[in-house]
Design a protein around this motif. Structure first.
Motif, PDB file in Angstrom:
ATOM      1  N   HIS A  21      58.513  -7.136  24.882  1.00  0.00           N
ATOM      2  CA  HIS A  21      58.009  -8.262  24.084  1.00  0.00           C
ATOM      3  C   HIS A  21      58.200  -9.583  24.836  1.00  0.00           C
ATOM      4  CE1 HIS A  21      58.123  -6.127  19.898  1.00  0.00           C
ATOM      5  NE2 HIS A  21      57.058  -5.826  20.606  1.00  0.00           N
ATOM      6  N   GLU A  22      59.376  -9.761  25.442  1.00  0.00           N
ATOM      7  CA  GLU A  22      59.608 -11.002  26.204  1.00  0.00           C
ATOM      8  C   GLU A  22      58.620 -11.114  27.370  1.00  0.00           C
ATOM      9  OE1 GLU A  22      61.360 -13.318  24.860  1.00  0.00           O
ATOM     10  OE2 GLU A  22      62.307 -12.001  23.401  1.00  0.00           O
TER      11      GLU A  22
ATOM     12  N   THR B 231      52.121 -16.845  28.103  1.00  0.00           N
ATOM     13  CA  THR B 231      52.408 -18.234  28.465  1.00  0.00           C
ATOM     14  C   THR B 231      51.696 -18.612  29.750  1.00  0.00           C
ATOM     15  OG1 THR B 231      54.588 -17.961  27.515  1.00  0.00           O
ATOM     16  CG2 THR B 231      54.289 -19.866  28.938  1.00  0.00           C
TER      17      THR B 231
ATOM     18  N   VAL C 242      52.966 -24.596  24.803  1.00  0.00           N
ATOM     19  CA  VAL C 242      53.079 -23.174  25.112  1.00  0.00           C
ATOM     20  C   VAL C 242      54.464 -22.858  25.692  1.00  0.00           C
ATOM     21  CG1 VAL C 242      52.212 -21.431  26.726  1.00  0.00           C
ATOM     22  CG2 VAL C 242      50.601 -22.712  25.323  1.00  0.00           C
ATOM     23  N   ARG C 243      54.907 -23.744  26.584  1.00  0.00           N
ATOM     24  CA  ARG C 243      56.240 -23.537  27.172  1.00  0.00           C
ATOM     25  C   ARG C 243      57.344 -23.695  26.124  1.00  0.00           C
ATOM     26  NH1 ARG C 243      57.695 -24.450  32.551  1.00  0.00           N
ATOM     27  NH2 ARG C 243      59.128 -26.032  31.815  1.00  0.00           N
TER      28      ARG C 243
ATOM     29  N   HIS D 223      55.333 -14.399  17.517  1.00  0.00           N
ATOM     30  CA  HIS D 223      56.775 -14.496  17.273  1.00  0.00           C
ATOM     31  C   HIS D 223      57.150 -13.758  15.990  1.00  0.00           C
ATOM     32  CE1 HIS D 223      60.790 -16.316  16.887  1.00  0.00           C
ATOM     33  NE2 HIS D 223      60.477 -16.473  15.617  1.00  0.00           N
TER      34      HIS D 223
ATOM     35  N   PHE E 265      50.887 -17.890  19.270  1.00  0.00           N
ATOM     36  CA  PHE E 265      52.319 -17.850  19.572  1.00  0.00           C
ATOM     37  C   PHE E 265      53.148 -17.702  18.311  1.00  0.00           C
ATOM     38  CE2 PHE E 265      51.250 -19.066  23.851  1.00  0.00           C
ATOM     39  CZ  PHE E 265      52.298 -18.537  24.589  1.00  0.00           C
TER      40      PHE E 265
ATOM     41  N   ARG F 107      61.555 -19.190  21.797  1.00  0.00           N
ATOM     42  CA  ARG F 107      61.751 -17.799  21.405  1.00  0.00           C
ATOM     43  C   ARG F 107      62.869 -17.152  22.224  1.00  0.00           C
ATOM     44  NH1 ARG F 107      60.281 -12.839  19.113  1.00  0.00           N
ATOM     45  NH2 ARG F 107      60.710 -11.217  20.617  1.00  0.00           N
ATOM     46  N   GLU F 108      62.821 -17.357  23.534  1.00  0.00           N
ATOM     47  CA  GLU F 108      63.866 -16.771  24.387  1.00  0.00           C
ATOM     48  C   GLU F 108      65.241 -17.284  23.972  1.00  0.00           C
ATOM     49  OE1 GLU F 108      61.345 -16.218  28.483  1.00  0.00           O
ATOM     50  OE2 GLU F 108      63.173 -17.408  28.578  1.00  0.00           O
TER      51      GLU F 108
ATOM     52  N   PHE G  78      57.120 -22.968  22.977  1.00  0.00           N
ATOM     53  CA  PHE G  78      57.162 -21.735  22.192  1.00  0.00           C
ATOM     54  C   PHE G  78      57.852 -20.614  22.950  1.00  0.00           C
ATOM     55  CE2 PHE G  78      54.012 -23.601  19.382  1.00  0.00           C
ATOM     56  CZ  PHE G  78      54.412 -23.082  18.168  1.00  0.00           C
ATOM     57  N   LYS G  79      57.514 -20.481  24.209  1.00  0.00           N
ATOM     58  CA  LYS G  79      58.102 -19.399  24.985  1.00  0.00           C
ATOM     59  C   LYS G  79      59.620 -19.551  25.086  1.00  0.00           C
ATOM     60  CE  LYS G  79      58.309 -17.182  29.428  1.00  0.00           C
ATOM     61  NZ  LYS G  79      58.973 -17.618  30.643  1.00  0.00           N
TER      62      LYS G  79
ATOM     63  N   ILE H 201      60.091 -22.296  14.118  1.00  0.00           N
ATOM     64  CA  ILE H 201      58.852 -21.917  14.811  1.00  0.00           C
ATOM     65  C   ILE H 201      57.648 -22.307  13.952  1.00  0.00           C
ATOM     66  CG2 ILE H 201      57.483 -19.946  15.646  1.00  0.00           C
ATOM     67  CD1 ILE H 201      59.671 -20.210  17.571  1.00  0.00           C
TER      68      ILE H 201
ATOM     69  N   PHE I 135      56.659  -9.885  16.502  1.00  0.00           N
ATOM     70  CA  PHE I 135      57.674  -9.232  17.336  1.00  0.00           C
ATOM     71  C   PHE I 135      59.011  -9.186  16.605  1.00  0.00           C
ATOM     72  CE2 PHE I 135      55.539 -10.167  21.747  1.00  0.00           C
ATOM     73  CZ  PHE I 135      54.528  -9.287  21.416  1.00  0.00           C
TER      74      PHE I 135
ATOM     75  N   ARG J 255      48.926 -28.972  25.837  1.00  0.00           N
ATOM     76  CA  ARG J 255      48.880 -27.528  25.582  1.00  0.00           C
ATOM     77  C   ARG J 255      49.939 -26.799  26.415  1.00  0.00           C
ATOM     78  NH1 ARG J 255      45.680 -24.115  28.428  1.00  0.00           N
ATOM     79  NH2 ARG J 255      44.096 -25.697  28.821  1.00  0.00           N
ATOM     80  N   THR J 256      50.034 -27.178  27.690  1.00  0.00           N
ATOM     81  CA  THR J 256      51.027 -26.541  28.567  1.00  0.00           C
ATOM     82  C   THR J 256      52.446 -26.730  28.020  1.00  0.00           C
ATOM     83  OG1 THR J 256      49.577 -26.903  30.436  1.00  0.00           O
ATOM     84  CG2 THR J 256      51.868 -26.470  30.942  1.00  0.00           C
TER      85      THR J 256
ATOM     86  N   ILE K 160      55.257 -12.193  26.092  1.00  0.00           N
ATOM     87  CA  ILE K 160      55.232 -13.633  25.823  1.00  0.00           C
ATOM     88  C   ILE K 160      55.112 -14.397  27.148  1.00  0.00           C
ATOM     89  CG2 ILE K 160      56.571 -15.605  24.942  1.00  0.00           C
ATOM     90  CD1 ILE K 160      56.088 -14.121  22.544  1.00  0.00           C
ATOM     91  N   ALA K 161      55.834 -13.920  28.167  1.00  0.00           N
ATOM     92  CA  ALA K 161      55.775 -14.592  29.475  1.00  0.00           C
ATOM     93  C   ALA K 161      54.359 -14.557  30.038  1.00  0.00           C
ATOM     94  CB  ALA K 161      56.767 -13.952  30.436  1.00  0.00           C
TER      95      ALA K 161
ATOM     96  N   SER L 235      48.003 -18.862  29.136  1.00  0.00           N
ATOM     97  CA  SER L 235      47.679 -19.942  28.191  1.00  0.00           C
ATOM     98  C   SER L 235      47.799 -21.325  28.796  1.00  0.00           C
ATOM     99  CB  SER L 235      48.616 -19.898  26.989  1.00  0.00           C
ATOM    100  OG  SER L 235      48.480 -18.695  26.319  1.00  0.00           O
ATOM    101  N   THR L 236      48.503 -21.432  29.927  1.00  0.00           N
ATOM    102  CA  THR L 236      48.661 -22.754  30.522  1.00  0.00           C
ATOM    103  C   THR L 236      47.661 -22.989  31.666  1.00  0.00           C
ATOM    104  OG1 THR L 236      50.453 -21.862  31.882  1.00  0.00           O
ATOM    105  CG2 THR L 236      51.091 -23.048  29.915  1.00  0.00           C
ATOM    106  N   LEU L 237      46.811 -22.025  31.950  1.00  0.00           N
ATOM    107  CA  LEU L 237      45.774 -22.218  32.970  1.00  0.00           C
ATOM    108  C   LEU L 237      44.749 -23.244  32.459  1.00  0.00           C
ATOM    109  CD1 LEU L 237      45.020 -18.508  34.003  1.00  0.00           C
ATOM    110  CD2 LEU L 237      46.341 -20.210  35.289  1.00  0.00           C
TER     111      LEU L 237
ATOM    112  N   LYS M 259      45.184 -30.880  28.038  1.00  0.00           N
ATOM    113  CA  LYS M 259      45.619 -29.778  28.894  1.00  0.00           C
ATOM    114  C   LYS M 259      47.137 -29.810  29.092  1.00  0.00           C
ATOM    115  CE  LYS M 259      45.621 -27.538  33.217  1.00  0.00           C
ATOM    116  NZ  LYS M 259      46.920 -26.931  32.933  1.00  0.00           N
TER     117      LYS M 259
ATOM    118  N   ILE N 187      45.865 -21.120  20.237  1.00  0.00           N
ATOM    119  CA  ILE N 187      47.007 -20.632  21.020  1.00  0.00           C
ATOM    120  C   ILE N 187      48.309 -20.836  20.247  1.00  0.00           C
ATOM    121  CG2 ILE N 187      48.390 -21.091  23.096  1.00  0.00           C
ATOM    122  CD1 ILE N 187      45.707 -21.580  24.581  1.00  0.00           C
TER     123      ILE N 187
END
Ligand SMILES: [Fe+2]
Ligand SMILES: [Fe+2]
Ligand SMILES: [Fe+2]
Lengths: 129, 131
Positions: B78-79, B86, A46-47, B53, B49, A53-54, A49-50, A82, B56, A42-43, B82-83, B89-91, A39, B45
């Protein structure tokens, strides 16, 4: 083991906004668990990747703004980064060794990107002055 | 339960390579497990992602090429997408129900994206195409 890399001046590319994003990427990679914890892993992924990208988007905007001549090549590298991250992030993380190996990969992934690729943007800006 | 979303012509934006990517995104989302399976959900997941990516990035490039006037606004959306992805996906995904909810979210997420914002550049693209 407690793997971590803290951002310091040697990593600076002279653009505060991008430096701050690099620091954030280090923080996320530093928080990758070194024990089996799907878990949490995964968190972190995911972060990663986010924010990657930003960050890449912001960096590409900045390169456009300063007229960086190798923009296209750098964008291709971001896409490849990526891809590399996804390949490694999909491997099973069911042992401590696997988690540690993944964490090492993520930290190197950031360092290589900054030290080799992004430093070139900084050189370009310095030459313009 | 077996949630699935099938791509059909109603989802077409009129640009083949973008339609193909939307189909790939549907396939990935259809592969989200509906029972607890941390390793598989993570893999799915990560793929989501990665392809999001790529998708987009290509979409933004196509919009730039066609001179779409709302490119910046669309890139911002798009941003946001993704937010949101995210966040969800983290739950925790430690119950079957949580997995099913995550999958429903992902289906709505992709459908919403195509039908609301992508259709706008699709309309713009159509007006520019010589008929
Ligand atoms: Fe960077
Ligand atoms: Fe970069
Ligand atoms: Fe799209």
């Amino acid at each position: 083991m407690n793997l971590r890399i803290d951002w310091n001046e040697t990593y600076s590319i002279g653009i505060p906004e991008l430096d701050a994003q690099h620091q954030l990427l280090f923080n996320i990679a530093n928080s990758i668990p070194e024990t089996v914890d799907e878990k949490k892993a995964r968190t972190c992924i995911v972060r990663l990747f986010k924010y990657a990208r930003e960050h890449f988007t912001a960096e590409e905007d900045e390169m456009r703004r300063v007229g960086y001549p190798k923009l296209d090549e750098h964008i291709r590298i971001h896409d490849a980064l990526i891809s590399n991250l996804s390949d490694v992030a999909m491997a099973p993380l069911d042992t401590e060794e696997a988690n540690i190996a993944f964490k090492k990969f993520a930290l190197h992934w950031i360092v290589d990107h900054i030290m080799i690729r992004d430093k070139d943007i900084a050189r370009h800006i310095a030459q313009q002055r | 339960m077996n949630h699935k979303i099938a791509w059909n012509a109603d989802f077409s934006v009129g640009i083949d390579k973008l339609d193909l990517q939307h189909q790939t995104l549907f396939d990935i989302i259809n592969g989200i497990p509906e029972e607890v399976n941390e390793q598989r959900v993570r893999t799915t997941i990560v793929r989501l992602f990665k392809y999001t990516h790529e998708h987009f990035a290509l979409e933004e490039e196509e919009m730039r090429k066609m001179g779409y006037p709302r490119l910046e606004e669309h890139a911002k959306i798009h941003e946001d997408l993704i937010a949101r992805l995210t966040e969800v996906s983290t739950l925790p995904l430690d119950t079957d129900q949580a997995n099913q909810e995550f999958k429903s979210f992902a289906i709505d997420w992709i459908v919403d994206h195509i039908q609301t914002i992508d259709m706008d550049y699709a309309r713009f693209h159509k007006t520019k195409e010589p008929s």
